[in-house]
Design an enzyme around this catalytic site. Structure first.
Site, PDB file in Angstrom:
ATOM      1  N   SER A 158     -35.956  10.513 -26.236  1.00 58.50           N
ATOM      2  CA  SER A 158     -34.777   9.518 -26.469  1.00 58.50           C
ATOM      3  C   SER A 158     -33.235  10.345 -26.640  1.00 58.50           C
ATOM      4  CB  SER A 158     -35.201   8.744 -27.110  1.00 58.50           C
ATOM      5  OG  SER A 158     -33.759   7.895 -27.093  1.00 58.50           O
TER       6      SER A 158
ATOM      7  N   HIS B 136     -35.566   9.708 -21.743  1.00 58.29           N
ATOM      8  CA  HIS B 136     -35.369   8.323 -21.687  1.00 58.29           C
ATOM      9  C   HIS B 136     -34.138   8.070 -22.203  1.00 58.29           C
ATOM     10  CE1 HIS B 136     -37.167   4.219 -22.888  1.00 58.29           C
ATOM     11  NE2 HIS B 136     -36.621   4.607 -23.471  1.00 58.29           N
TER      12      HIS B 136
ATOM     13  N   ASP C 291     -31.660   5.650 -23.808  1.00 55.71           N
ATOM     14  CA  ASP C 291     -31.498   3.764 -23.756  1.00 55.71           C
ATOM     15  C   ASP C 291     -30.258   3.625 -24.662  1.00 55.71           C
ATOM     16  OD1 ASP C 291     -34.356   3.712 -25.865  1.00 55.71           O
ATOM     17  OD2 ASP C 291     -33.996   5.294 -26.917  1.00 55.71           O
TER      18      ASP C 291
ATOM     19  N   MET D  51     -28.054   0.434 -25.448  1.00 52.92           N
ATOM     20  CA  MET D  51     -27.881  -0.787 -25.954  1.00 52.92           C
ATOM     21  C   MET D  51     -26.004  -1.577 -26.236  1.00 52.92           C
ATOM     22  SD  MET D  51     -29.825   1.386 -29.260  1.00 52.92           S
ATOM     23  CE  MET D  51     -30.976   2.090 -29.492  1.00 52.92           C
TER      24      MET D  51
ATOM     25  N   HIS E 247     -33.799   2.785 -20.196  1.00 53.97           N
ATOM     26  CA  HIS E 247     -34.183   1.825 -21.266  1.00 53.97           C
ATOM     27  C   HIS E 247     -32.913   0.349 -21.387  1.00 53.97           C
ATOM     28  CE1 HIS E 247     -36.523  -0.102 -24.997  1.00 53.97           C
ATOM     29  NE2 HIS E 247     -36.138  -1.270 -24.411  1.00 53.97           N
TER      30      HIS E 247
ATOM     31  N   MET F 247     -31.461  -1.871 -23.679  1.00 55.67           N
ATOM     32  CA  MET F 247     -32.034  -3.479 -24.320  1.00 55.67           C
ATOM     33  C   MET F 247     -30.447  -4.052 -24.745  1.00 55.67           C
ATOM     34  SD  MET F 247     -33.544  -1.211 -26.991  1.00 55.67           S
ATOM     35  CE  MET F 247     -32.852   0.873 -26.384  1.00 55.67           C
TER      36      MET F 247
ATOM     37  N   MET G  21     -42.883  -1.945 -27.833  1.00 57.04           N
ATOM     38  CA  MET G  21     -42.014  -1.423 -28.106  1.00 57.04           C
ATOM     39  C   MET G  21     -42.944  -1.213 -29.606  1.00 57.04           C
ATOM     40  SD  MET G  21     -38.918  -0.433 -27.407  1.00 57.04           S
ATOM     41  CE  MET G  21     -38.234  -0.261 -29.424  1.00 57.04           C
TER      42      MET G  21
ATOM     43  N   PHE H  28     -32.627   0.803 -33.736  1.00 57.69           N
ATOM     44  CA  PHE H  28     -32.210   2.369 -34.018  1.00 57.69           C
ATOM     45  C   PHE H  28     -33.155   3.450 -34.325  1.00 57.69           C
ATOM     46  CE2 PHE H  28     -29.564  -1.330 -36.592  1.00 57.69           C
ATOM     47  CZ  PHE H  28     -28.535  -1.068 -36.105  1.00 57.69           C
ATOM     48  N   GLY H  29     -32.607   3.978 -34.351  1.00 59.54           N
ATOM     49  CA  GLY H  29     -34.436   5.244 -33.806  1.00 59.54           C
ATOM     50  C   GLY H  29     -34.150   5.518 -35.602  1.00 59.54           C
ATOM     51  N   GLY H  30     -34.998   6.200 -35.386  1.00 61.11           N
ATOM     52  CA  GLY H  30     -35.823   7.090 -36.826  1.00 61.11           C
ATOM     53  C   GLY H  30     -36.892   6.164 -37.690  1.00 61.11           C
TER      54      GLY H  30
ATOM     55  N   ASP I 200     -42.470   3.321 -27.763  1.00 63.73           N
ATOM     56  CA  ASP I 200     -41.700   3.624 -28.047  1.00 63.73           C
ATOM     57  C   ASP I 200     -40.861   3.307 -29.330  1.00 63.73           C
ATOM     58  OD1 ASP I 200     -38.615   4.379 -28.104  1.00 63.73           O
ATOM     59  OD2 ASP I 200     -37.966   3.495 -26.618  1.00 63.73           O
ATOM     60  N   GLY I 201     -40.540   4.388 -30.238  1.00 64.08           N
ATOM     61  CA  GLY I 201     -40.980   3.317 -31.776  1.00 64.08           C
ATOM     62  C   GLY I 201     -41.731   4.593 -31.707  1.00 64.08           C
ATOM     63  N   GLY I 202     -41.099   5.400 -33.330  1.00 62.24           N
ATOM     64  CA  GLY I 202     -41.654   5.814 -33.672  1.00 62.24           C
ATOM     65  C   GLY I 202     -42.776   6.719 -33.786  1.00 62.24           C
TER      66      GLY I 202
ATOM     67  N   GLY J  36     -37.299  10.213 -30.632  1.00 66.26           N
ATOM     68  CA  GLY J  36     -36.021  10.555 -30.375  1.00 66.26           C
ATOM     69  C   GLY J  36     -36.373  11.731 -31.691  1.00 66.26           C
ATOM     70  N   SER J  37     -36.443  11.143 -32.428  1.00 69.35           N
ATOM     71  CA  SER J  37     -35.981  11.663 -33.809  1.00 69.35           C
ATOM     72  C   SER J  37     -37.209  12.446 -33.629  1.00 69.35           C
ATOM     73  CB  SER J  37     -36.119  11.388 -34.975  1.00 69.35           C
ATOM     74  OG  SER J  37     -35.019  10.530 -35.374  1.00 69.35           O
TER      75      SER J  37
END
Length: 221
Positions: free
Chosen positions: A6, A31, A33, A35, A67, A69, A138, A144-146, A176-178, A198-199
Site C-alpha cells: 500500500s 495498492h 488507498d 480516503m 481501494h 474508501m 478489512m 489509518f495505516g499501522g 488489508d490491515g496489520g 503498508g508499514s
C-alpha cells in the site's frame, strides 16, 4: 501469494522511488488507498497521484489495485479507470445499489472488488459474490495505516473462502490491515490470495521486508 504494498505508507516525498523499491524487490501489485475524510476519518489522495505511478506500474507489469474508501464512489469510477486502475474495489457499506456499481466498474473495463469492514458480516455478499473478481477483507478498521491486525479476521477469511465456493464465485480474497511476516502465513493458509501491506513493507529496508513476507509463506519441505 500476491503481495500488494500500500503506497499510503510510502514516503510521499519520494513516492515513485519508494514504490520502485518494492517492485524491484518482487512485489506484485501496487495498492492505492483512497480516503475522503467522510467514509473514513482520514484523507489520502486521488486519481492524479495514482496517475503519477502509472508509468512505473506499466514498466513492471504491476496492476494498480484501487481501494475506494469514500462515500458515493460511483461519482469517481471513471476518473480512476482513466488513471489506469486494473481493479477498483468499493465498500459494501458505501454502496446502496451495489450490483449497479459493480456493473459500472466492469463496463469501464476494470476488475470489480467489494470490501467489507471488520464488523460487516459476510452474508452481505451472498447475492453479489458470483459477479465479483475480488473480495477485500478489512482486518483493521479502515482509515489509518499501522494498526494492529484483528485476530478474528483469519476465521473470516476462511468463511469467505467457503462462501465463494458455495456461490460459484471465482473472486480472489484480498486482506488489508496489520498483516506482517509474523501473521501472514495464517492468513494465507485460511484462504487469502492477495496480501496488502503498508508499514510492514515501507518502514525500514523495503527489500528485506518483501523478502520476509516471501520467507514466511514459503512452502516448508
Amino acid at each position: 501469494m500476491t503481495l500488494a504494498p500500500s503506497v499510503l505508507a510510502a514516503d510521499f516525498g519520494r513516492l515513485e522511488d519508494h514504490a520502485r523499491q518494492a517492485l524491484d524487490a518482487g512485489a506484485d501489485w501496487l495498492h492505492i488507498d483512497v480516503m475522503d475524510g467522510h467514509f473514513v476519518p482520514n484523507i489520502s489522495f486521488g486519481a492524479p497521484v495514482m496517475r503519477g505511478l502509472r508509468a512505473l506500474a506499466d514498466e513492471f507489469g504491476a496492476p494498480l489495485d484501487v481501494h475506494l474508501m469514500i462515500e458515493d464512489p460511483d461519482r469517481y469510477l471513471d476518473a480512476f479507470a482513466e488513471a489506469g486502475a486494473a481493479t477498483i474495489t468499493v465498500h459494501q457499506e458505501a454502496c446502496p445499489h451495489l450490483h449497479r456499481t459493480v456493473q459500472a466498474i466492469h463496463d469501464l473495463g476494470c476488475l470489480a472488488g467489494v470490501a467489507l469492514n471488520p464488523a460487516t458480516p459476510l452474508v452481505t455478499l451472498e447475492e453479489i459474490a458470483p459477479d465479483l473478481d475480488l473480495v477485500l477483507i478489512m482486518s483493521v478498521n479502515p482509515g489509518f495505516g499501522g494498526q494492529t491486525f484483528i485476530p478474528g479476521s483469519v476465521d473470516k477469511v476462511r468463511r469467505c473462502r467457503e462462501l465463494l465456493a458455495r456461490t460459484g464465485s471465482r473472486a480472489v480474497i484480498e486482506v488489508d490491515g496489520g498483516v506482517a511476516p509474523g501473521n501472514v502465513r495464517a492468513v494465507v493458509e485460511a484462504g487469502a490470495d492477495v496480501i496488502v501491506a503498508g508499514s510492514a513493507v515501507f518502514k525500514g529496508d523495503v527489500a528485506e521486508n518483501v523478502a520476509a513476507f516471501r520467507r514466511a509463506t514459503a512452502t516448508k519441505v
